[in-house]
Scaffold this motif. Structure first.
Motif, mmCIF file in Angstrom:
data_model
loop_
_atom_site.group_PDB
_atom_site.id
_atom_site.type_symbol
_atom_site.label_atom_id
_atom_site.label_comp_id
_atom_site.label_asym_id
_atom_site.label_seq_id
_atom_site.Cartn_x
_atom_site.Cartn_y
_atom_site.Cartn_z
ATOM 1 N N ILE A 7 0.841 -1.202 0.000
ATOM 2 C CA ILE A 7 0.000 0.000 0.000
ATOM 3 C C ILE A 7 0.879 1.255 0.000
ATOM 4 N N LEU A 8 1.907 1.266 0.823
ATOM 5 C CA LEU A 8 2.810 2.408 0.881
ATOM 6 C C LEU A 8 3.528 2.608 -0.454
ATOM 7 N N LEU A 9 4.025 1.549 -1.039
ATOM 8 C CA LEU A 9 4.709 1.614 -2.332
ATOM 9 C C LEU A 9 3.755 2.080 -3.425
ATOM 10 N N VAL A 12 3.194 5.836 -3.066
ATOM 11 C CA VAL A 12 4.354 6.587 -3.542
ATOM 12 C C VAL A 12 4.371 6.624 -5.064
ATOM 13 N N ILE A 13 4.098 5.518 -5.714
ATOM 14 C CA ILE A 13 4.083 5.453 -7.176
ATOM 15 C C ILE A 13 2.977 6.349 -7.742
ATOM 16 N N ILE A 14 1.799 6.300 -7.164
ATOM 17 C CA ILE A 14 0.690 7.160 -7.612
ATOM 18 C C ILE A 14 1.052 8.629 -7.428
ATOM 19 N N PHE A 15 1.683 8.951 -6.311
ATOM 20 C CA PHE A 15 2.111 10.323 -6.048
ATOM 21 C C PHE A 15 3.128 10.781 -7.092
ATOM 22 N N LEU A 16 4.101 9.955 -7.404
ATOM 23 C CA LEU A 16 5.122 10.308 -8.396
ATOM 24 C C LEU A 16 4.527 10.454 -9.793
ATOM 25 N N ILE A 17 3.585 9.599 -10.138
ATOM 26 C CA ILE A 17 2.910 9.723 -11.441
ATOM 27 C C ILE A 17 2.116 11.025 -11.483
#
Length: 135
Positions: A7-9, A12-17
């Motif tokens: 969930i954390l990963l 982070v990926i959604i935030f970076l996208i």
């Protein structure tokens, strides 16, 4: 434990996208009615002089030109100094225009509004028109 890491990963990926999309999305330079503009102050970073443009024809040309420009972020402008022209747009009521105001035109295809440089991707800033007025 693996579920929390997943969930954390994922977050982070959604935030970076999201940041990547926000950074690269095209932006209209401005959407301003020239009839609302009283004056455009242009500070010439090369000479140190300020020119106050109040001629309605010149204001219309500059605002129409800038309304047709679309930009996108190109790089951070933090740490850069010096510039060609800084535009400040004053409205009929004496206030400064919201949004794209107090921005710097470095060339016909590059502007700076801290904290970013922006590249023109649609239209072209008539740099020479402004240059001819202020010199």
């Amino acid at each position: 434990m693996k579920k929390k890491i997943f969930i954390l990963l994922s977050a982070v990926i959604i935030f970076l996208i999201g940041i990547a999309v926000w950074y690269s999305v095209p932006i209209d330079l401005m959407n301003l009615d020239y009839n609302e503009v009283k004056e455009i102050a242009v500070f010439n970073g090369n000479s140190g002089n300020t020119t106050h443009i109040s001629d309605k024809g010149q204001i219309q040309y500059i605002i129409d030109n800038l309304n047709d420009v679309e930009v996108k972020r190109s790089k951070l402008s933090i740490g850069y100094i010096g510039y060609s022209f800084k535009l400040t747009i004053y409205l009929s009521d004496g206030s400064e225009a919201d949004g794209w105001n107090n921005f710097i035109i470095n060339s016909g295809d590059t502007i700076r509004k801290d904290p970013f440089f922006y590249s023109v991707i649609k239209g072209k800033i008539d740099y020479s028109y402004i240059e001819n007025i202020v010199e």
